[in-house]
Write a protein that holds these residues in place. Structure first.
Motif, PDB file in Angstrom:
ATOM      1  N   GLY A   8       0.859  -1.179   0.000  1.00  0.00           N
ATOM      2  CA  GLY A   8       0.000   0.000   0.000  1.00  0.00           C
ATOM      3  C   GLY A   8       0.894   1.226   0.000  1.00  0.00           C
ATOM      4  N   TYR A   9       0.286   2.410  -0.075  1.00  0.00           N
ATOM      5  CA  TYR A   9       1.082   3.646  -0.080  1.00  0.00           C
ATOM      6  C   TYR A   9       1.428   4.061   1.346  1.00  0.00           C
ATOM      7  CZ  TYR A   9      -0.196   3.903  -4.956  1.00  0.00           C
ATOM      8  OH  TYR A   9      -0.352   3.615  -6.277  1.00  0.00           O
ATOM      9  N   LEU A  10       2.611   4.618   1.509  1.00  0.00           N
ATOM     10  CA  LEU A  10       3.039   5.066   2.838  1.00  0.00           C
ATOM     11  C   LEU A  10       2.167   6.225   3.301  1.00  0.00           C
ATOM     12  CD1 LEU A  10       6.955   5.083   2.618  1.00  0.00           C
ATOM     13  CD2 LEU A  10       5.411   3.204   3.217  1.00  0.00           C
ATOM     14  N   HIS A  11       1.892   6.263   4.611  1.00  0.00           N
ATOM     15  CA  HIS A  11       1.102   7.363   5.172  1.00  0.00           C
ATOM     16  C   HIS A  11       1.918   8.124   6.228  1.00  0.00           C
ATOM     17  CE1 HIS A  11       0.555   4.727   8.548  1.00  0.00           C
ATOM     18  NE2 HIS A  11      -0.207   3.878   7.890  1.00  0.00           N
TER      19      HIS A  11
ATOM     20  N   GLU B  26       4.470  -1.436  -7.904  1.00  0.00           N
ATOM     21  CA  GLU B  26       4.207   0.018  -7.896  1.00  0.00           C
ATOM     22  C   GLU B  26       4.263   0.590  -6.478  1.00  0.00           C
ATOM     23  OE1 GLU B  26       2.102  -2.268  -9.183  1.00  0.00           O
ATOM     24  OE2 GLU B  26      -0.007  -1.707  -8.944  1.00  0.00           O
ATOM     25  N   TYR B  27       3.937  -0.228  -5.483  1.00  0.00           N
ATOM     26  CA  TYR B  27       4.053   0.260  -4.101  1.00  0.00           C
ATOM     27  C   TYR B  27       5.523   0.410  -3.714  1.00  0.00           C
ATOM     28  CZ  TYR B  27      -0.917  -0.802  -3.561  1.00  0.00           C
ATOM     29  OH  TYR B  27      -2.278  -0.844  -3.699  1.00  0.00           O
ATOM     30  N   GLU B  28       6.344  -0.505  -4.225  1.00  0.00           N
ATOM     31  CA  GLU B  28       7.782  -0.420  -3.944  1.00  0.00           C
ATOM     32  C   GLU B  28       8.346   0.871  -4.548  1.00  0.00           C
ATOM     33  OE1 GLU B  28      10.049  -4.018  -4.674  1.00  0.00           O
ATOM     34  OE2 GLU B  28      11.829  -2.812  -5.103  1.00  0.00           O
ATOM     35  N   THR B  29       7.997   1.151  -5.801  1.00  0.00           N
ATOM     36  CA  THR B  29       8.460   2.381  -6.454  1.00  0.00           C
ATOM     37  C   THR B  29       7.983   3.601  -5.665  1.00  0.00           C
ATOM     38  OG1 THR B  29       8.173   1.212  -8.523  1.00  0.00           O
ATOM     39  CG2 THR B  29       8.492   3.588  -8.675  1.00  0.00           C
ATOM     40  N   ALA B  30       6.727   3.547  -5.203  1.00  0.00           N
ATOM     41  CA  ALA B  30       6.166   4.680  -4.456  1.00  0.00           C
ATOM     42  C   ALA B  30       6.921   4.884  -3.134  1.00  0.00           C
ATOM     43  CB  ALA B  30       4.678   4.445  -4.193  1.00  0.00           C
TER      44      ALA B  30
ATOM     45  N   ASP C 213       8.472   8.416  -2.170  1.00  0.00           N
ATOM     46  CA  ASP C 213       8.029   9.135  -0.961  1.00  0.00           C
ATOM     47  C   ASP C 213       9.209   9.412  -0.023  1.00  0.00           C
ATOM     48  OD1 ASP C 213       5.456   9.081  -1.892  1.00  0.00           O
ATOM     49  OD2 ASP C 213       4.798   7.415  -0.625  1.00  0.00           O
ATOM     50  N   LEU C 214      10.075   8.412   0.164  1.00  0.00           N
ATOM     51  CA  LEU C 214      11.206   8.598   1.082  1.00  0.00           C
ATOM     52  C   LEU C 214      12.176   9.652   0.544  1.00  0.00           C
ATOM     53  CD1 LEU C 214      11.990   4.924   2.228  1.00  0.00           C
ATOM     54  CD2 LEU C 214      10.645   6.668   3.413  1.00  0.00           C
ATOM     55  N   ALA C 215      12.439   9.609  -0.760  1.00  0.00           N
ATOM     56  CA  ALA C 215      13.352  10.583  -1.363  1.00  0.00           C
ATOM     57  C   ALA C 215      12.762  11.987  -1.217  1.00  0.00           C
ATOM     58  CB  ALA C 215      13.600  10.246  -2.826  1.00  0.00           C
ATOM     59  N   TRP C 216      11.453  12.094  -1.428  1.00  0.00           N
ATOM     60  CA  TRP C 216      10.769  13.389  -1.293  1.00  0.00           C
ATOM     61  C   TRP C 216      10.928  13.935   0.131  1.00  0.00           C
ATOM     62  CZ3 TRP C 216       5.813  14.205   1.292  1.00  0.00           C
ATOM     63  CH2 TRP C 216       5.325  15.509   1.126  1.00  0.00           C
TER      64      TRP C 216
ATOM     65  N   ALA D 207      -2.206   9.488   2.838  1.00  0.00           N
ATOM     66  CA  ALA D 207      -1.118   8.904   2.044  1.00  0.00           C
ATOM     67  C   ALA D 207      -0.163  10.025   1.654  1.00  0.00           C
ATOM     68  CB  ALA D 207      -1.676   8.215   0.806  1.00  0.00           C
ATOM     69  N   LEU D 208       1.139   9.756   1.803  1.00  0.00           N
ATOM     70  CA  LEU D 208       2.130  10.805   1.529  1.00  0.00           C
ATOM     71  C   LEU D 208       2.025  11.330   0.101  1.00  0.00           C
ATOM     72  CD1 LEU D 208       5.235   9.363   3.407  1.00  0.00           C
ATOM     73  CD2 LEU D 208       3.571  11.050   4.184  1.00  0.00           C
ATOM     74  N   ARG D 209       1.759  10.444  -0.848  1.00  0.00           N
ATOM     75  CA  ARG D 209       1.709  10.916  -2.242  1.00  0.00           C
ATOM     76  C   ARG D 209       0.503  11.809  -2.496  1.00  0.00           C
ATOM     77  NH1 ARG D 209       1.080   7.390  -6.787  1.00  0.00           N
ATOM     78  NH2 ARG D 209       3.280   7.204  -6.448  1.00  0.00           N
ATOM     79  N   GLU D 210      -0.595  11.555  -1.785  1.00  0.00           N
ATOM     80  CA  GLU D 210      -1.766  12.434  -1.926  1.00  0.00           C
ATOM     81  C   GLU D 210      -1.452  13.805  -1.341  1.00  0.00           C
ATOM     82  OE1 GLU D 210      -4.756  11.702  -3.303  1.00  0.00           O
ATOM     83  OE2 GLU D 210      -4.137   9.645  -3.802  1.00  0.00           O
TER      84      GLU D 210
END
Ligand code: GLU
Length: 290
Positions: free
Chosen positions: A14-17, A53-57, A61-64, A269-272
């Motif tokens: 899932g996406y990191l929150h 795709e979750y791995e890529t995300a 997210d961490l780099a961001w 979610a961090l990407r949101e």
């Protein structure tokens, strides 16, 4: 002096929150302040729920957030052999049995027991294993495995606790009830925990202690939801002759409903948040970090 080794260990399901942001940033900050190393480990043993795709995300997210980690990233699914080896060692000590009840059967057994009063639950609220796996003869167990029946391999908790003796850990953070410093481990509260399943040759508990040891992790920084799991981890470390890291559990970030954040909630979610214009500095402030 040994260099401290820390790790952030998300599951790519899932996406990191915001809760993950706190864990990852707390690990990163502590590694920096101690002159230590930060590793990234993907806890992907449940391969059916993990996706590339979750791995890529996770990397994005961490780099961001400004986090830097060492390469290579360890994927637990690439190291099932280490878990199998540990499992065999526990089996040789007579600490493992197979159970064949499905989740529904376990639920039904618990309902039956509860006619006579409350059946004990583990710290996560799940009923302790109520089945008769230990009673099965070796022949019956082999017959069912050969027939392809689904099974779980479980730790004989009472025997394991008796073999291991008293256990504690050093808590550098705090538990849900303010526990800190030397904390008494209570693995028996978990009952006969699952170590592996037919389809998954390891469980979270087994994989996490093996990987922390293999990667030389000295400090485990993670959320308070895993505070009582540390009891099981200490037990497995003692049984397998692995060193104990220092543990630092941090408060959980709760949602507007007062509950623990879930990977499925889009709002946190961090990407949101990133797409909505929130900055990494806002995230740091939001999770209570300087
Ligand atoms: N993989 C676990 C999670 O995503 C964390 C494990 C740990 O830090 O020990 O919740």
């Amino acid at each position: 002096m040994t260099v401290p080794v820390l790790r952030f260990a998300p599951s790519p399901n899932g996406y990191l929150h915001l809760g993950h942001a706190l864990s990852a940033l707390a690990n990163f900050d502590l590694a920096r302040s101690m002159g230590g190393r930060l590793l990234l480990r993907l806890e992907d043993i449940d391969v059916s729920r993990c996706r590339p795709e979750y791995e890529t995300a996770i990397y994005e997210d961490l780099a961001w957030l400004g986090i830097e980690w060492e390469q290579p990233v360890r994927r637990q699914s690439e190291h099932f052999d280490a878990s199998l080896d540990a499992l065999e060692r526990l089996e040789r000590r007579g600490l493992v049995f197979a159970s064949f009840e499905s989740r529904t059967e376990i639920q039904r057994l618990v309902e039956g027991r509860e006619i006579h009063g409350a059946w004990p639950r583990d710290p996560d609220g799940a009923p302790l294993y109520p089945g008769n796996g230990r009673m099965l003869s070796a022949e019956e167990r082999n017959r069912r495995m050969d027939a392809g029946d689904a099974y779980a391999l479980r730790l004989m908790m009472d025997v394991a606790v008796a073999q291991a003796g008293p256990l504690d850990w050093f808590e550098a953070g705090e538990g849900p009830r303010g526990e800190t410093g030397t904390v008494q481990a209570m693995p028996q509260a978990w009952g006969d925990v699952v170590l592996a399943r037919k389809e998954t040759p390891t469980s979270y508990h087994l994989a996490v202690v093996i990987d922390d040891a293999l990667q030389g992790v000295t400090h485990v920084v993670r959320g308070q939801d895993l505070f009582w799991s540390t009891s099981v981890h200490r037990l497995l470390q003692r049984l397998l002759g692995l060193p104990a890291p220092v543990y630092q559990h941090h408060k959980l970030i709760l949602g507007a409903d007062g509950r623990k954040l879930a990977k499925s909630t889009r709002a946190t979610a961090l990407r949101e948040l990133r797409h909505a214009g929130v900055t990494p500095a806002d995230i740091r402030r939001g999770v209570g970090l300087p």
